[in-house]
Design an enzyme around this catalytic site. Sequence first.
Site, PDB file in Angstrom:
ATOM      1  N   LYS A 198      -5.531  -0.212   4.506  1.00 38.77           N
ATOM      2  CA  LYS A 198      -4.981  -1.406   3.870  1.00 38.77           C
ATOM      3  C   LYS A 198      -4.885  -2.525   4.907  1.00 38.77           C
ATOM      4  O   LYS A 198      -4.421  -2.309   6.032  1.00 38.77           O
ATOM      5  CB  LYS A 198      -3.601  -1.095   3.303  1.00 38.77           C
ATOM      6  CG  LYS A 198      -2.909  -2.264   2.602  1.00 38.77           C
ATOM      7  CD  LYS A 198      -1.550  -1.814   2.074  1.00 38.77           C
ATOM      8  CE  LYS A 198      -0.796  -2.939   1.402  1.00 38.77           C
ATOM      9  NZ  LYS A 198       0.539  -2.509   0.922  1.00 38.77           N
ATOM     10  N   SER A 213       1.594  -3.699  -3.570  1.00 35.33           N
ATOM     11  CA  SER A 213       0.679  -4.507  -2.775  1.00 35.33           C
ATOM     12  C   SER A 213      -0.542  -3.732  -2.272  1.00 35.33           C
ATOM     13  O   SER A 213      -1.455  -4.330  -1.708  1.00 35.33           O
ATOM     14  CB  SER A 213       1.426  -5.088  -1.573  1.00 35.33           C
ATOM     15  OG  SER A 213       1.902  -4.066  -0.711  1.00 35.33           O
ATOM     16  N   SER A 228       5.063  -0.379  -3.287  1.00 31.99           N
ATOM     17  CA  SER A 228       3.695  -0.861  -3.118  1.00 31.99           C
ATOM     18  C   SER A 228       2.618   0.208  -3.014  1.00 31.99           C
ATOM     19  O   SER A 228       1.434  -0.114  -3.045  1.00 31.99           O
ATOM     20  CB  SER A 228       3.611  -1.780  -1.888  1.00 31.99           C
ATOM     21  OG  SER A 228       4.249  -2.994  -2.166  1.00 31.99           O
TER      22      SER A 228
END
Length: 476
Positions: free
Chosen positions: A76, A152, A176
Amino acid sequence: MAAFKEYGNYDALGLAELIAQKQIKPEEALDAAIERIEAINPKINAVVQKQYDDARAAIAAGLPNGPLRGVPYLLKDLYTWQKGARIGNGSRIYDGFVADHDFTLVERYKAAGLVILGRTNTPEFGLNAATEPVVNGPTRNPWNPKHSAGGSSGGAAAAVAAGMVPAAHGTDGGGSIRIPAANCGVFGLKPNRARNPAGPDVGEGWSGLACGHAITRTVRDSAAFLDASSGPAPGDPYWAPPPARPFLKEVGTDPGRLRIAVTTRTNSGTPVHAECVKGVEAVAKLCAELGHQVEEAMPDFAFAGLRWAMGVIIAANVRNAVDLRLEGLKREQRQGDVERITEQWAEQGRRFTARDYARAIVIVHGVGRRFGAFFQKYDLLLSPTLAEPPLPLGSTDMMGDDLDAYNERLFRLIPFTPQFNVSGSPAASLPLHWTADGLPVGIQLGADFGNEAVLFRIAAQLEAARPWRDRRPTLG
């Protein structure tokens, strides 16, 4: 080299076993992953940085003989330093930033033999439950590109759901990992606070709210990744209670008769969509059929206080993140450096006082105490992951001018996830329900502090009873 056509049929452990038995080479798995990314990414925008040459170089240099050797993996693109890689954090202000060292978690992933071939999309500074940053554009849901993949870690979950990789790194500061896992129909575990290291530059993320782990298609992969990455590192300010044995050994172990509390009500009083209620009721019934003791119950805490405390902590950390970047750039902040909601968060961080921050920590720890007492009576808490199925793109826009309205909309969507960040306890989203029009609805299971083991046992039992592994979107 001929393409490995069966790539998508294997989870990470399955690929690692094929490679260990020399049935395929790491290069073949990498080529298959690249082929999938090139075919599908233009449709969903999950991968925002490709590192194919670096991945090939890592294989050529010789991979460590770890438990996940040769498995393609995506990181990520948020607060996860990787030496020599551009780190974007979903923000224009980080344009041109290149990391000069690996985070401890990245070091452990490399030592496990993973082949990192790119970085996934994220909202700016991880501040949205959708992944739609101005700098990179939106990540689309593989099940329906008109809907949000969540955030996220939206790029990570979308990449796993679409079969680009069997697992991808995510982080979770308010849901997230679990939010996009719910939206994309994959498994997402937020591990216990400090189970995985946050170093070497910091001791914790968002004052203990945030942590990192992998989003996976199978429960056993999640356990294997946590075995590979968890444990304290030198200088850690604190660490999670050591597990009794490897997490992978919990997968397939009889969980026994568990005491499961079930709720479809929110501490905030906000409504819950009928599909989310329907999914929880079906899973509660399944748990009872499997022999568990199931009853309605929920922890008692003031959601308004939790929301205020999280706001103070997040605002302080956003202010610090922006200021640290500006110090590195040796200049003042300019208009357009960050998105409008981020700018407002940072301004809030300037206005809150030291007393506010101290009080926020007291509230956070108070919620943790209440959760600790609740889990003396129950082994698990079963709830929806989110209050709504995947929303249309643009539902939580970070270019608005009203932070209060933005947060009101955000917290209406996520009344079930942040409390596990505040308490530090582990929680997972399981893909156990789909709407009539084919959108995934995640079901959350949370456990007591330090007890990921019970989550792996029950999640594996539910995975066996209602398999989801072969349920895939039709993209590509």
